[in-house]
Design a protein around this motif. Structure first.
Motif, PDB file in Angstrom:
ATOM      1  N   ASP A 197       0.759  -1.035   0.099  1.00  0.00           N
ATOM      2  CA  ASP A 197      -0.042  -0.147   0.157  1.00  0.00           C
ATOM      3  C   ASP A 197       0.982   1.271  -0.056  1.00  0.00           C
ATOM      4  N   MET A 198       1.868   1.195   0.681  1.00  0.00           N
ATOM      5  CA  MET A 198       2.751   2.270   0.835  1.00  0.00           C
ATOM      6  C   MET A 198       3.854   2.489  -0.513  1.00  0.00           C
ATOM      7  N   ARG A 199       3.775   1.579  -1.381  1.00  0.00           N
ATOM      8  CA  ARG A 199       4.533   1.555  -2.488  1.00  0.00           C
ATOM      9  C   ARG A 199       6.078   1.388  -2.090  1.00  0.00           C
ATOM     10  N   ALA A 200       6.504   0.874  -1.036  1.00  0.00           N
ATOM     11  CA  ALA A 200       7.741   0.801  -0.487  1.00  0.00           C
ATOM     12  C   ALA A 200       8.818  -0.141  -1.364  1.00  0.00           C
ATOM     13  N   MET A 201       9.946   0.153  -1.314  1.00  0.00           N
ATOM     14  CA  MET A 201      10.837  -0.800  -1.734  1.00  0.00           C
ATOM     15  C   MET A 201      12.234  -0.811  -1.268  1.00  0.00           C
ATOM     16  N   THR A 202      12.747  -2.313  -1.174  1.00  0.00           N
ATOM     17  CA  THR A 202      14.430  -2.252  -0.481  1.00  0.00           C
ATOM     18  C   THR A 202      14.992  -2.781  -1.689  1.00  0.00           C
ATOM     19  N   PRO A 203      16.181  -2.439  -1.452  1.00  0.00           N
ATOM     20  CA  PRO A 203      17.279  -3.098  -2.746  1.00  0.00           C
ATOM     21  C   PRO A 203      17.286  -4.885  -2.682  1.00  0.00           C
ATOM     22  N   THR A 204      17.073  -5.302  -1.664  1.00  0.00           N
ATOM     23  CA  THR A 204      16.904  -6.871  -1.570  1.00  0.00           C
ATOM     24  C   THR A 204      15.552  -7.333  -1.913  1.00  0.00           C
ATOM     25  N   GLY A 205      14.546  -6.550  -1.938  1.00  0.00           N
ATOM     26  CA  GLY A 205      13.124  -7.149  -1.979  1.00  0.00           C
ATOM     27  C   GLY A 205      12.596  -7.657  -0.727  1.00  0.00           C
TER      28      GLY A 205
END
Length: 434
Positions: A197-205
């Motif tokens: 919902d926040m459309r968040a991303m991290t490099p590793t997923g």
């Protein structure tokens, strides 16, 4: 504002979900049938037959029937509370209606399950108006079958920014005659859908840690008189990571956590309880190292700290830092580097001592902890004095209050608690503070 609770538990350590219907099995209800027979430390405080994410959409109607069959058969003997999770979505009227129909089916007293069900879990809620829609469906279900209004608890899973903001509206909305939001029980974080919902991303997923969400949920629960529960920790083999997450949560006042396996249930049931034995910790490079007790002394056995005597003092090395210290400076330095984790017996002793002092008319007393630290064979005696007043007493009481809540509501764990602490300590712990 004082909110009247409609539930008995003041603490929930474990929130255990299991799929209601498994495709391709001779008995599609095998997972919830197995879960319904758990007991002792393997049984959660709250069991959630999960007819949402854990169950395929094509199996959910069968899942509802499985809930009815299994709970009507085994619910009376299940030692925790039972809160099935229904389908719901803040943006889908059809999904909300399906969840409502499933609630109606499960709650029919003639089917024999609702007598053992404490409430329902509603996922994917949105703003406060959406919470009220769910609450109204609960009220309709209760009136349909002649159940007391508010008798079914409602727990929600916070999986969106809307739901996170809605927690700030609860104090204002609960208790109004136009709703029955006083039926609320648990606020549960759902970090996976929240991340989406926040459309968040991290490099590793991997999922972000979301400490802000967990803080906000704990704060929302405290303000509204509810119970906060963290979301699932999906690396089920990472026991230390699970413990670290729980320690971080507990420092925020969030004492409950989602459990995905009976093994995680055991870990989460025991983690908030005071330890059986006390332990001394040495803080080294922003991490805590537990010292080893040998003949009443606390021995450091590692390579990051060293100590040697010099002609007129000591050389203390911590990592790459080196200090020349005299006797008093060494004691003060080690005093700053150490911390004590009290056992159940220690906490009860301190509370009893303060209660006796208060009865004698004293408002504050000094509590002393002392030990001998051994580093590289060199012994150093340290002593910590801490003032106890009423505020300190109340803060120390939280783990004992949790233990008392567990002892009252989970008689199936009495034997394991007695084995853990000893019958004398258990008896004193159930009496202190009352």
């Amino acid at each position: 504002m004082s909110v009247k609770r409609h539930y008995e538990r003041e603490f929930v350590r474990t929130f255990f979900t299991s799929p209601t219907a498994v495709k391709g099995e001779d008995d599609s209800a095998k997972m919830i049938r197995s879960a319904s027979q758990l007991s002792g430390m393997s049984a959660p405080d709250v069991w959630v037959p999960d007819n949402e994410d854990a169950t395929a959409p094509s199996m959910r109607d069968e899942g509802v029937q499985n809930i009815v069959d299994v709970v009507s058969e085994n619910g009376a003997d299940f030692p925790g509370e039972i809160h099935p999770r229904m389908v719901w979505h803040r943006e889908s009227p059809a999904t909300r209606y399906q969840g409502f129909q499933h609630m109606l089916e499960i709650a029919d007293p003639e089917k024999g399950a609702i007598q053992h069900i404490d409430g329902f879990v509603i996922p994917e809620v949105g703003d406060i108006d959406d919470w009220k829609k769910a609450d109204e469906f609960f009220t309709i279900v209760e009136n349909e079958y002649g159940l007391e209004e508010g008798s079914l608890s409602m727990s929600v899973i916070v999986e969106s920014g809307e739901a996170e903001l809605a927690m700030g509206d609860l104090r204002e909305e609960m208790g109004k005659p136009s709703n029955n939001l006083e039926r609320l029980f648990l606020l549960v974080d759902g970090e996976v859908d929240y991340t989406k919902d926040m459309r968040a991303m991290t490099p590793t997923g991997e999922l972000p840690a979301w400490p802000e969400l967990r803080h906000n949920t704990s704060r929302g629960a405290s303000a509204a008189g509810l119970i906060a529960v963290d979301g699932p920790y999906d690396d089920i083999r990472d026991v230390e990571g699970y413990h670290e997450r729980m320690r971080d949560n507990q420092a925020k006042g969030m004492l409950g956590i989602w459990s995905l396996t009976p093994g995680q249930v055991v870990e989460a049931n025991t983690a908030p309880l005071p330890p059986k034995t006390g332990s001394w910790l040495l803080e080294v490079d922003n991490r805590s190292v537990e010292l080893v007790e040998e003949d009443g002394r606390q021995v450091y056995d590692g390579d990051d700290v060293s100590l040697e005597e010099t002609g007129d003092g000591y050389t203390l090395r911590v990592g790459s830092d080196e200090d020349e210290l005299d006797d008093d400076e060494l004691r003060e330095t080690l005093l700053d580097m150490t911390a004590y984790v009290p056992s159940m017996d220690d906490i009860v002793d301190s509370m009893e001592e303060f209660e006796a002092a208060k009865e004698a008319g004293k408002g504050a007393i000094a509590m002393t902890q002392s030990t001998t630290i051994v580093i590289d064979g060199i012994e150093v005696e340290i002593r910590k004095d801490r003032m106890w007043d009423e505020a300190t007493y109340q803060a120390a009481q939280t783990p004992i209050t949790l233990f008392q809540d567990v002892y009252e509501h989970r008689p199936d764990q009495h034997n394991e608690l007695a084995e853990m602490y000893g019958s004398d300590v258990v008896e004193r712990a159930t009496d202190v503070g009352n």
